[in-house]
Each structure stands twice: as C-alpha cells, then as structure tokens.
Design a protein around this motif. Structure first.
Motif, short mmCIF file in Angstrom:
data_model
loop_
_atom_site.label_atom_id
_atom_site.label_comp_id
_atom_site.label_asym_id
_atom_site.label_seq_id
_atom_site.Cartn_x
_atom_site.Cartn_y
_atom_site.Cartn_z
N LYS A 10 7.82 15.44 -9.89
CA LYS A 10 8.19 14.41 -9.79
C LYS A 10 8.61 14.44 -10.71
CE LYS A 10 6.84 12.27 -5.36
NZ LYS A 10 8.48 11.65 -4.78
N LYS A 11 9.77 14.39 -11.45
CA LYS A 11 10.20 13.98 -12.26
C LYS A 11 10.13 12.39 -12.28
CE LYS A 11 13.74 17.26 -13.97
NZ LYS A 11 15.37 17.27 -14.08
N ASP B 167 0.72 -1.45 0.14
CA ASP B 167 0.11 -0.21 0.23
C ASP B 167 1.03 1.08 0.16
OD1 ASP B 167 -1.93 -1.45 0.25
OD2 ASP B 167 -2.00 -1.75 2.35
N VAL B 168 2.18 1.49 -0.92
CA VAL B 168 2.81 2.93 -0.41
C VAL B 168 2.21 3.26 -1.79
CG1 VAL B 168 4.78 3.25 -1.99
CG2 VAL B 168 4.32 0.80 -0.89
N SER B 169 2.26 4.55 -1.30
CA SER B 169 1.85 5.66 -1.62
C SER B 169 2.32 6.45 -2.67
CB SER B 169 1.11 7.33 -0.89
OG SER B 169 1.12 8.45 -1.04
N LEU B 170 2.04 7.22 -3.87
CA LEU B 170 3.12 6.88 -4.77
C LEU B 170 3.94 8.61 -4.63
CD1 LEU B 170 0.26 7.67 -8.18
CD2 LEU B 170 2.52 6.68 -7.34
N SER B 171 3.22 9.28 -3.45
CA SER B 171 4.29 10.67 -3.42
C SER B 171 5.20 10.20 -2.73
CB SER B 171 3.75 11.30 -2.19
OG SER B 171 3.08 10.82 -1.08
N ASP B 172 5.39 8.27 -2.10
CA ASP B 172 7.09 8.13 -1.05
C ASP B 172 7.87 7.71 -2.21
OD1 ASP B 172 5.74 7.80 1.18
OD2 ASP B 172 4.47 6.89 1.42
N VAL B 173 7.73 7.31 -3.50
CA VAL B 173 8.25 6.95 -4.55
C VAL B 173 9.19 8.28 -4.92
CG1 VAL B 173 8.46 5.92 -6.83
CG2 VAL B 173 6.21 5.33 -5.25
N GLU B 174 10.59 7.70 -5.12
CA GLU B 174 11.65 9.17 -5.07
C GLU B 174 12.59 8.50 -6.38
OE1 GLU B 174 11.78 11.32 -3.87
OE2 GLU B 174 11.03 10.33 -1.84
N ASP B 175 13.21 10.06 -6.79
CA ASP B 175 14.03 9.73 -8.02
C ASP B 175 15.22 8.28 -8.34
OD1 ASP B 175 14.90 10.60 -10.60
OD2 ASP B 175 16.84 11.83 -9.04
N GLY B 176 15.17 7.94 -9.26
CA GLY B 176 16.07 6.65 -8.89
C GLY B 176 15.23 5.71 -8.72
N ASP B 177 13.93 5.50 -8.64
CA ASP B 177 13.12 4.57 -8.59
C ASP B 177 12.48 3.80 -9.88
OD1 ASP B 177 13.64 4.94 -5.50
OD2 ASP B 177 12.06 5.07 -5.17
N GLY C 64 15.27 10.58 -13.33
CA GLY C 64 13.55 10.36 -12.76
C GLY C 64 13.04 8.95 -12.18
N ILE C 65 12.09 9.27 -12.09
CA ILE C 65 11.24 7.98 -11.72
C ILE C 65 10.93 7.29 -13.48
CG2 ILE C 65 9.40 6.60 -10.58
CD1 ILE C 65 8.99 8.70 -9.36
N ALA C 66 11.87 5.37 -13.63
CA ALA C 66 11.76 5.56 -14.61
C ALA C 66 9.89 4.39 -14.41
CB ALA C 66 12.51 4.08 -14.63
N LEU C 67 9.26 4.77 -15.66
CA LEU C 67 7.93 4.42 -15.16
C LEU C 67 8.32 2.86 -16.90
CD1 LEU C 67 5.87 6.66 -15.35
CD2 LEU C 67 6.24 5.56 -14.01
N SER C 68 7.53 1.32 -16.27
CA SER C 68 7.81 0.93 -17.75
C SER C 68 6.68 -0.30 -17.27
CB SER C 68 9.89 0.23 -17.39
OG SER C 68 9.75 -0.88 -18.35
N THR C 69 6.61 -1.26 -18.75
CA THR C 69 5.94 -2.86 -18.59
C THR C 69 6.73 -3.48 -18.01
OG1 THR C 69 7.00 -3.04 -20.47
CG2 THR C 69 4.87 -1.60 -20.47
N GLN D 112 -1.67 6.59 -16.14
CA GLN D 112 -2.30 7.70 -15.14
C GLN D 112 -0.61 7.90 -13.79
OE1 GLN D 112 -5.98 6.20 -13.81
NE2 GLN D 112 -5.05 6.16 -11.12
N ILE D 113 -0.08 7.24 -13.94
CA ILE D 113 1.05 7.22 -12.13
C ILE D 113 1.58 8.69 -12.90
CG2 ILE D 113 2.74 6.62 -11.59
CD1 ILE D 113 1.19 3.92 -11.54
N TYR D 114 2.00 8.30 -14.37
CA TYR D 114 3.06 9.58 -14.79
C TYR D 114 2.60 10.52 -14.66
CZ TYR D 114 5.75 12.70 -19.32
OH TYR D 114 5.89 13.18 -19.32
N ASN D 115 1.55 10.59 -14.87
CA ASN D 115 0.36 12.02 -14.42
C ASN D 115 -0.09 12.68 -13.32
OD1 ASN D 115 -0.72 12.34 -17.46
ND2 ASN D 115 -2.17 11.39 -17.56
#
Length: 596
Positions: free
Chosen positions: A345-346, A313-323, A450-455, A335-338
């Motif tokens: 956050k980058k 149950d991690v909040s998006l606000s807790d995710v940091e640069d490099g994660d 920034g934060i990497a988003l990936s399938t 949706q997460i990118y938006n």
C-alpha cells in the motif's frame, strides 16, 4: 478604495453565523468567536467582509502560508483587505522601520552564533562537560532564547518561568547566556529567523508604519504566543475592531511556546463580546456525538444525510488510499508505514520537521555504527544511556521512583524518538544509511497520493473522509502532569476525533503494546536494555530510591546481615544510588551507596 463586483456563492447561513453578521452591522467593540471543529470559520470570515465598508482597511491574519493562499483567493475582489501570516506582518514592520536592511531569513542564526561564541558567552569551563552534556547545555541555551522571545522575556528572572513551565534541566549558566544571546540577536538585523520576525517589533519598539487597520481578523487565535498577540495590538489605531476566531478546545501548541491563556486574554479585553459558532459541517452526526463526550458544545449539521460510522479494532489491511491515520506519537506511525510497505500500500508520513529532528538526533551521537541490539557501542547504546541518565536526574531532583520518572514528558519524547529510529534502523548497519532512509520516508514536500500518516499536531486543520486513530491508549499521555499539559491532551483527542467526514475508526492495538512505557513487558525490556548498555559502557546499574523504599531496603538488609554479619555491609541514603535490589535480596553482595 473600492470593491469589485463578483459572483457570490450564497450559503444557507446558520443562526450562529447570522448573529456574527448582525454584530458587525449593529454593535461596536471587539468580538471573540468560539468556533467548533469544521464549523466553517473561513467562509464566515470572508462573508463578514460584506458587512464592512469598503472604505475601511482590513487585516486578515492566518497561521500558515497555505491558509493565507486560500484566503487570498477568496478575498481577491476585496481591495481593502490585506491577508498575511503573523511572520509576514512582523517582517514587513521591520522593513518599513529599517528600509536599508536586508533581513535575510536564516533559521540557524542563533544556533550558529551560540556554537561559535560559547567560550566568550559562558562563565564556565565548557571543556569540563562531556560531549553529550555539552550538546545538552547548548540546546538548553537555544530553548531559553526561543521561549524567551515568545514570552518577551528580558531578564534571567523572567526565564525562571520558562524553566519551570517547560521542565528545562538547567545545567549551569544557560539563562545568563541566553539573555546575552538575545541582546546580540536584536542588534543583528541583516539576518533574522522566524521568531525574530514577531519578537523584534517589540524589543526594538518599532512603529507600525503603514500597518494600522480599522478591522483586524485573527484565525486560530487560541494558538498565539505572547509576542504574536502583542504584534496584533501594535496594528491598532483609534477605533480598531478586533475579530478573533478560534477554539480553546483545539489549542495544541503550548509545548512549542503558544500561550495557553491567549483565548481567555482576548475574551477579557474591554468592550468585547463572545459568540459561538458551534455547528460542524465537516463531521457527520455519529462522529459529532462521539466528540461531544469531550466537548458537549459541538453540534452536528442536521441537514447532513450521512450519519457517519464509528469503527473499532480496525485492521491495517482495511485502510485505503486517501484515508488518514493519526497518532499522538511518531514511532507507531513509522511502524505502520513499514507494515503498509509489506502490504503493498502507498503511504507517506506528514511532517518534514519530524524527519529533521530524527536526523539531528542521529548526527548528535557522533558514531557511525547503529548496533540496534546494544551489544556493542553505537547509536542506540548512546541514545539509551542518555535516556537513563536523564531519568536518574529526574528521580534525584524530584524524589520520585523510576516508574514515575519514566512517565515525564522529557522521557516520553526521548523514548518516542528512539523507538522510531529503532524501526527505521531495521536491516541497516551505519548511521549514514539511517539518515538516507529518513530522507526517503520524510520527504521535504508532502505527497498527495496514498494513505496519509500524521501526528495529531500535524493534522490540525486537515480532514479526510475516513480517519483512523492509532494507539488510542496513548491518549491522554501519562506524562501530562501540569494543568496546561492535561488540557492539551484533552484537546489532542478532540482534534483527532473531529477530522473525519465519514468514518472515525480505531486501529487494533494488539501489535502496538510496546509503545506504552507503563506496560509491564515494556518496562522489563527497558530494564534488560539498561543492563546491556551499562555492560557495554562499563557502568554500574544504579537505582535512585526514595525515603520509603530506603526503609524497606534497610529492614530487609538488616535481616540478611544478622544471619551472615561477616559478609554484609550496607549504607543507604535517600536521594542517592545503590546497585540493583537483587544485590541485597538475592545475590547477597556487599552494597555501597554513592552519588550520581
């Protein structure tokens, strides 16, 4: 041929790795190494070179250019080692057999030929196909051409396997046309696409001029397709020894043509031994123990002092640069990118081909207005109409209900792309604006900050200190029905859980329930959208019924008819369509059935 002297970095090799080195020194034949996630495959393969005579020629094969670059750096002091991708190997073989040809890479070689020559290739009147059906017809031909080359198909009968395995909804003579296109493709040598590079050496019976090796090392062997595997065998000479390294638990690309049996085929070769490489040097103890629920054979490195953390149950606000955030589907990532934009956050989404696919979908609709509310004709009315038409055909062909049909892989993929486009379309009016936005979010080159988003598919081979899983409930996908599809879902979860070097977390899903099509609220929303789309297009809402449903409808309709016979008339046939159930049970309107 010799070996340059170099400064060596010596590791504290595990017993698993020592067993592999011992095999090279003392055994003969072939070796298959079952390597767990993060088990140091590359380092092990490079160390193996110390146990091979510098007089022996060695081919190291990797699956992408980034890995090849890294391996070339690590093997630069070994003059007897040739490091290539499979595509480079195939292209080199083509050039050696046809030295006067140019072989210019052209990714749209077959697309262009099919579109330009379809009237000469087909036996049907393509003018009778509607615009959307026409493009699906062309797309089916291209799928048969691509998968047919992966599997070295030669006849229409060979393509029957492709049709069944990948659920291609054949409309007419696509298989016949595909065989003709493949026949043309192998004669057109001035231009080649990437699949040609691994297919043509077989279909043209080429000789491996200058490409015979004493040792061949293959990384990620579980993801090879049949054409790639046979290309490797072409480079054998008397006494060649094959070292195949991979993990059957990380095979992800069967949907894209990889042979799911590749690993077992290599293990079953005569005079072949199989050895494990089980210790993960990437994942800490707690992460490994979590992954062991899926794959018990993976082991943690007991010398790693960091035990790692599992978070829920991690909040998006807790995710940091490099994660890194991973998801099975594309739409939640958008949706997460938006959301990260709103949080300041980058972030960036990996996968330029995802953006290319989204743009292709938008352009294929050929409408300049978005109209995301579906109240007027536009992009989303047509995308949803295509979705529902496809669903109805699946229901009619398979004799299943709407809910079951909506879980098919074809529908799952279409809906994922539609939802991604819906999120991207927020605040936009025209499709040109949407295409520009796609280009911004899916850059041609991956960013580094920034934060990497990936399938999960795109995260294969990647790692990060902290990795978070979005929409965990989407795995395993409810659309996976066939054995190989179910296995791929199992593998996806394992790959996702083994990217972390510290924290493995799961994003709170409360804001992502709409991405699960089996969710009651999502189904109700789709019902409302279908009614709206049909209203805009002037269509009648249709429901395909199976035999049991037909019996229930008929019995209830008879009860209603007995009360007001003058106002009732019904005829139900399974495998056909009727208007909405409410017409029978509530509105008491006259019902007629008709075929789709």
């Amino acid at each position: 041929m010799g070996r340059k002297k170099k400064e060596k970095i010596e590791y504290d090799w595990s017993q698993y790795q020592k067993n592999i080195f011992s095999w090279l020194e003392n055994e003969h034949g072939h070796l298959v190494v079952e390597a767990s996630a993060g088990s140091g495959k590359s380092s092990t393969l490079v160390k193996c070179l110390d146990y091979i005579s510098p007089e022996k020629s060695v081919l190291m094969v990797a699956f992408n250019t980034d890995i090849v670059k890294e391996l070339k750096k690590k093997t630069k002091d070994f003059e007897n080692v040739d490091v290539r991708t499979l595509h480079s190997l195939g292209l080199t073989m083509l050039k050696k057999n046809f030295p006067t040809k140019t072989f210019i890479p052209e990714p749209f070689k077959y697309d262009s030929y099919i579109r330009s020559n379809i009237k000469l290739l087909t036996s049907i009147n393509t003018y009778s196909l509607s615009g959307r059906t026409y493009f699906r017809y062309l797309d089916n031909i291209k799928k048969y051409v691509d998968f047919g080359r992966f599997y070295l198909c030669q006849t229409q009968k060979d393509l029957d396997f492709i049709e069944e395995r990948y659920g291609i909804e054949t409309l007419a003579d696509e298989k016949e046309v595909a065989i003709k296109v493949m026949g043309w493709g192998k004669t057109e040598l001035d231009y080649v696409d990437y699949t040609d590079m691994i297919w043509m050496p077989h279909t043209l019976f080429l000789k491996p001029i200058g490409l015979l090796y004493d040792f061949i090392m293959v990384d990620e062997c579980q993801d090879m397709n049949k054409a790639e595997r046979e290309l490797i065998f072409k480079c054998f000479k008397m006494g060649t020894r094959l070292i195949s390294v991979g993990d059957s638990q990380q095979a992800l690309y069967s949907f894209a043509g990889a042979d799911s049996d590749s690993f077992e085929i290599l293990k079953s070769m005569p005079n072949t031994q199989c050895l494990p490489l089980s210790i993960s040097y990437r994942c800490p103890k707690n992460v490994v123990e979590f992954a062991q629920k899926l794959v018990p054979s993976i082991e943690y490195n007991d010398k790693n002092t960091n035990e790692g953390v599992i978070k829920y149950d991690v909040s998006l606000s807790d995710v940091e640069d490099g994660d890194m955030i991973l998801c099975r589907n594309n739409a939640p990532l958008v949706q997460i990118y938006n959301e990260f934009l709103k949080l300041g956050k980058k972030a960036f989404i990996r996968g330029k081909d995802i953006g290319a696919n989204l743009k292709t979908i938008v352009k294929s609709v050929k409408h300049d207005r978005i109209n995301a509310d579906c109240k007027e004709d536009g992009l989303f009315v047509r995308l949803y109409d295509d979705l529902f038409v496809t669903r109805n055909k699946i229901m009619e062909r398979s004799g299943i209900d709407s809910k079951t049909a909506m879980t098919s892989p074809i529908i799952d993929n279409k809906l994922d792309m539609i939802k991604a486009l819906e999120i991207l379309s927020e605040g936009l009016v025209t499709t040109d604006e949407l295409i520009n936005k796609i280009d911004e979010i899916f850059p041609k080159k991956d960013k580094k900050d920034g934060i990497a988003l990936s399938t999960i598919h795109k995260a294969k081979g990647l790692e990060a200190n902290n990795v978070y899983i979005a929409c965990r409930s989407l795995m395993p996908s409810k659309s996976a029905k066939k054995d190989w599809e179910i296995k791929q879902e199992h593998n996806l979860m394992y790959v996702a859980y083994t990217r972390s070097k510290n924290i493995l977390g799961f994003i709170d899903e409360k804001d992502f329930k709409d991405f699960d099509v089996t969710n009651t609220l999502s189904q109700a929303k789709l019902d409302r959208i279908e009614a709206q789309v049909n209203k805009v297009l002037g269509k009648t809402t249709k429901i395909i019924i199976n035999e049991n449903t037909a019996k229930i409808i008929i019995e209830n309709a008879k009860k209603l008819s007995s009360k007001e016979p003058a106002k009732r008339s019904i005829s139900i046939t399974t495998g056909r369509t009727v208007n909405s159930f409410s017409d029978i049970f509530k509105n008491k309107k006259q019902i007629r059935t008709k075929r789709l």
